[in-house]
Design a protein around this motif. Structure first.
Motif, short mmCIF file in Angstrom:
data_model
loop_
_atom_site.label_atom_id
_atom_site.label_comp_id
_atom_site.label_asym_id
_atom_site.label_seq_id
_atom_site.Cartn_x
_atom_site.Cartn_y
_atom_site.Cartn_z
N GLU A 1 0.84 -1.20 0.00
CA GLU A 1 0.00 0.00 0.00
C GLU A 1 0.88 1.25 0.00
O GLU A 1 1.89 1.32 0.68
CB GLU A 1 -0.89 0.00 1.23
CG GLU A 1 -1.88 1.15 1.24
CD GLU A 1 -2.85 1.07 2.42
OE1 GLU A 1 -3.88 1.74 2.37
OE2 GLU A 1 -2.54 0.34 3.38
N ARG A 2 0.48 2.26 -0.83
CA ARG A 2 1.24 3.50 -0.95
C ARG A 2 0.35 4.69 -0.56
O ARG A 2 -0.73 4.85 -1.08
CB ARG A 2 1.76 3.70 -2.38
CG ARG A 2 2.78 2.65 -2.78
CD ARG A 2 4.08 2.86 -1.99
NE ARG A 2 5.12 1.90 -2.37
CZ ARG A 2 5.41 0.79 -1.70
NH1 ARG A 2 4.72 0.49 -0.60
NH2 ARG A 2 6.38 0.00 -2.11
N ARG A 3 0.83 5.50 0.38
CA ARG A 3 0.14 6.70 0.81
C ARG A 3 1.16 7.85 0.85
O ARG A 3 2.14 7.76 1.60
CB ARG A 3 -0.47 6.52 2.20
CG ARG A 3 -1.64 5.59 2.23
CD ARG A 3 -2.89 6.28 1.70
NE ARG A 3 -4.08 5.45 1.86
CZ ARG A 3 -4.73 4.86 0.88
NH1 ARG A 3 -4.29 5.01 -0.36
NH2 ARG A 3 -5.79 4.14 1.11
N PHE B 1 -0.88 7.99 -2.87
CA PHE B 1 -0.79 7.27 -4.13
C PHE B 1 -0.53 8.32 -5.22
O PHE B 1 -1.41 9.10 -5.57
CB PHE B 1 -2.11 6.52 -4.39
CG PHE B 1 -2.00 5.48 -5.46
CD1 PHE B 1 -1.66 4.17 -5.13
CD2 PHE B 1 -2.22 5.80 -6.79
CE1 PHE B 1 -1.57 3.20 -6.12
CE2 PHE B 1 -2.13 4.84 -7.77
CZ PHE B 1 -1.79 3.53 -7.45
N THR B 2 0.68 8.34 -5.74
CA THR B 2 1.08 9.43 -6.64
C THR B 2 1.36 8.93 -8.04
O THR B 2 1.75 7.75 -8.25
CB THR B 2 2.34 10.11 -6.11
OG1 THR B 2 3.39 9.17 -6.02
CG2 THR B 2 2.10 10.75 -4.75
N TYR C 1 2.78 5.32 -9.32
CA TYR C 1 2.10 4.05 -9.05
C TYR C 1 0.89 3.89 -9.96
O TYR C 1 0.26 4.87 -10.36
CB TYR C 1 1.64 4.01 -7.59
CG TYR C 1 2.76 4.27 -6.62
CD1 TYR C 1 3.81 3.36 -6.49
CD2 TYR C 1 2.76 5.41 -5.82
CE1 TYR C 1 4.85 3.61 -5.58
CE2 TYR C 1 3.79 5.66 -4.92
CZ TYR C 1 4.83 4.76 -4.81
OH TYR C 1 5.83 4.99 -3.94
N ALA D 1 0.48 -0.81 -7.00
CA ALA D 1 0.39 -0.67 -5.56
C ALA D 1 -1.05 -0.49 -5.15
O ALA D 1 -1.92 -0.17 -5.97
CB ALA D 1 1.21 0.53 -5.10
N SER E 1 -1.91 13.17 -6.69
CA SER E 1 -1.57 12.71 -5.36
C SER E 1 -2.88 12.38 -4.65
O SER E 1 -3.62 13.29 -4.26
CB SER E 1 -0.79 13.78 -4.61
OG SER E 1 -0.45 13.34 -3.30
#
Length: 685
Positions: A80-82, A84-85, A100, A132, A162
């Motif tokens: 998980e990506r925070r 998410f860009t 991502y 992701a 973003s």
């Protein structure tokens, strides 16, 4: 063996069928990230899920697929990506993708959109896009494709996503593209996403122009305005400069302006002047300022003209076309007095006034000058006004005191000349080429001199006139009389016109000339009302005659200082020489008589004195006097007797004098003008 072969060959079609149907199912339920392989009717589920719910959903849906006996779950969760860009960067023909993506399908969709963005664009970074978890709700791929489509309108730029925030930056190639981009991005951004930043720059312009103009219903703003919050500051300045005015804002954001802080100071300066011009217009072009309009009154004009000295640093006022108030009559003056020079009235422009002031300073170096001129409209053109005023100042420099005054197209010059030469120079200038378009009036007076001196000297070289005379007409009459009474002697006139002569001066000079003509040589000199008369008379009795004539003829108030002696007489028996001397005298002059025909005019005393002196040189000769016919024979005889009587008083013995017969030629009376043939014959016998 047959059973084993049957089982083997019937298993492969079953596995293939289940794999095909499971792939269609996963796509239909929106979980294409998962992949199912079969061993017989047993499924092995693999892939990276975006969430645990997606794993459960896939297992459940696949377990219900007809023909599937069991499902083994070998899937894993994506990291998980925070936040998410995702970023797309364009630099000419290069496009780079970073960040991502939620799935391989999303990567393919994005790659396809990037390759179709513009012809010849090279796309990089597709393989490096990382799958992701954490993709925001909504159509992520759709917003990426939307951003890439906007980048296609700019030669360079960037989009950034973003989570659910969308940003775009770059520079639009023109204002049309800039407007379209702003409208599209603000109104067509896909749902569930918000615009975090619109940083697309408008095109750079040169020159960077801005203009504000007063209109009946308010103030109109046009041209360009710098990036940032300059618009708000500018509108506040307009409201302060023109309170209550409606503002028509037609400004466009543009790049290429001078530094904003200095630009706003220059705009504020220009708007302050606009507030004083009801129908004015001000503008900036890069770092130059222009101001145009008509000032409603002198206070407004003076304030605007004064502001020219406080232009903001770094800026230049290149156009100042403010029309001053109109006046009537349009008059002005340059006055010279004991305290210096004073400039009053109106001038048509600042430049015109400056040229006149320069001329004044050049013509009057070191003289204090007071400039009280105001700038106004309604008069002559600036060039004509300058030419006329400078001409007048040139004449004023020759005056001891005086003034140059203008009224419309009339220029008046008055005053007292510094000296006679200066007076002559002014008169010559006034009779020469005058300023075009102007009528020139003159009241320039000759200089006033004291003491008032004047002299006439008679000698062997002729008559010399020096000193001053009060009028050109009187002086011309004196010169003409001198030419006649001095029998054509050379005349050297070095006198000059000047005021200050005592009363009766011109009459006194004529009286003196009559007596000076009687001398062999002599001088008369006036010092105000004092006359010194000296010289040599031709016979003894002439001394008292001259004294008597001067005493009686000089106007009241004149004082006489007389100093005379008597010429030495040279006797001779050569009658021919005496006759020739007399004939030469009568050839150079004519005897004039008064209107009663028998009295000799005083202007002829000098001629007769010289005739008597010549006749006295031959003491033994008889002198015959004959007068050519006058109105009557009796009149001619009376004139001849008057001449013989005069000669007798001049010392010629009466026994030597007798009258001859008259001829038929008329003679000149005292009141006639111009030379005539001699009316007298004096014959030596």
């Amino acid at each position: 063996m047959l059973l084993a072969a049957a089982i083997h060959f019937s298993r492969a079609p079953v596995e293939h069928d289940l794999a095909t149907r499971s792939g269609v199912l996963l796509v239909q339920i929106g979980e294409s990230w998962a992949h199912a392989s079969f061993d017989g009717r047993d499924a092995l589920l693999e892939g990276e899920a975006l969430s645990e719910e997606a794993r459960v959903k896939v297992r459940s849906e696949l377990g219900r697929l007809a023909g599937v006996r069991s499902v083994s779950d070998s899937t894993t969760l994506l990291p998980e990506r925070r936040p998410f860009t995702f970023t797309a960067i364009r630099d000419g023909a290069q496009l780079r993708l970073e960040g991502y993506v939620p799935s391989a399908w999303a990567r393919r969709r994005i790659a396809d959109a990037a390759e179709k963005m513009a012809p010849g664009v090279v796309v990089a970074g597709v393989k490096e896009l990382v799958r992701a978890r954490g993709v925001p709700a909504g159509d992520f791929v759709g917003v990426v494709v939307f951003g890439i489509q906007q980048l296609a309108r700019m030669p360079a730029g960037r989009i950034t996503i973003s989570d659910d925030a969308f940003s775009i930056e770059g520079r639009a190639p023109d204002f049309t593209t800039y407007d379209e981009l702003e409208v599209t991005v603000r109104s067509e951004l896909p749902a569930d996403f918000k615009l975090a930043r619109f940083a697309v720059l408008p095109p750079a312009v040169s020159p960077f122009v801005w203009q504000a103009s007063r209109e009946p219903d308010g103030v109109r703003l046009s041209g360009y305005i710098p990036l940032g919050d300059a618009r708000r500051s500018l509108l506040d300045m307009v409201r302060a400069a023109v309170p209550g005015a409606a503002i028509s804002d037609q400004l466009r954001l543009a790049d290429g302006s001078p530094p904003s802080a200095g630009w706003l100071k220059a705009v504020d300066f220009a708007l302050q002047q606009l507030g004083r011009l009801p129908n004015g217009k001000v503008g900036l072009s890069d770092t130059t300022i222009s101001i145009e309009g008509a000032a409603p009154d002198f206070a407004a004009y003076d304030a605007i003209a004064g502001a020219r000295r406080s232009v903001p640093e770094g800026y230049t006022l290149t156009r100042f076309a403010v029309t001053p108030p109109t006046v009537s009559p349009f008059n002005w003056s340059v006055i010279r007095g004991s305290a210096g020079l004073r400039l009053t009235g109106f001038a048509p422009s600042e430049d015109a006034k400056r040229l006149v002031i320069d001329a004044v300073r050049a013509g009057f170096p070191g003289v204090p000058t007071s400039d009280e001129m105001r700038i106004a409209s309604g008069g002559p053109g600036a060039e004509a006004w300058v030419n006329a005023t400078v001409f007048g100042v040139g004449q004023l420099a020759k005056l001891r005191s005086g003034a140059v005054r203008g009224n419309g197209d009339v220029l008046a010059i008055s005053g007292e000349a510094q000296d006679s030469a200066a007076f002559g120079a002014v008169q010559a200038a006034l009779s020469g080429q005058l300023p075009r378009g102007f009528t020139v009036e003159s009241d320039v007076r000759p200089p006033i001199v004291s003491p008032y001196v004047f002299g006439m000297r008679k000698d062997s070289d002729g008559l010399t006139i020096s000193g001053f005379y009060p009028s050109t007409l009187g002086h011309a009459a004196l010169v003409e009389a001198a030419k006649t009474e001095l029998l054509g002697m050379p005349l050297n006139d070095v006198s000059a016109l000047a005021l200050g002569a005592p009363d009766g001066f011109e009459k006194a000079t004529l009286v003196v000339l009559h007596e000076l003509a009687r001398l062999s040589e002599g001088e008369a000199r006036f010092d105000d009302t004092k006359l010194r008369f000296s010289g040599t008379v031709l016979y003894e009795a002439a001394i008292e005659q001259v004294r008597s004539s001067l005493t009686a003829g000089l106007p009241k108030g004149f004082a006489l200082d007389l100093s005379l002696n008597v010429a030495v007489r040279r006797e001779s028996s050569d009658k021919a020489a005496c006759q020739k001397a007399i004939d030469d005298l009568l050839a150079r002059g004519a005897i004039q008589f008064t209107p009663d025909e028998a009295a000799i005019a005083p202007a002829s005393y000098g001629l007769l004195d010289h005739v008597a002196f010549a006749a006295s040189g031959c003491p033994d000769a008889m002198i015959e006097v004959s007068v050519q016919q006058a109105t009557t024979p009796d009149g001619a005889l009376a004139r001849a007797r008057a001449v013989t009587d005069y000669l007798a008083h001049a010392g010629i013995s009466p026994e030597r004098l007798f009258t001859g017969a008259p001829s038929a030629v008329a003679i000149q009376n005292h009141d006639e003008v111009g030379p005539v043939e001699p009316g007298l014959q004096v014959i030596v016998r």
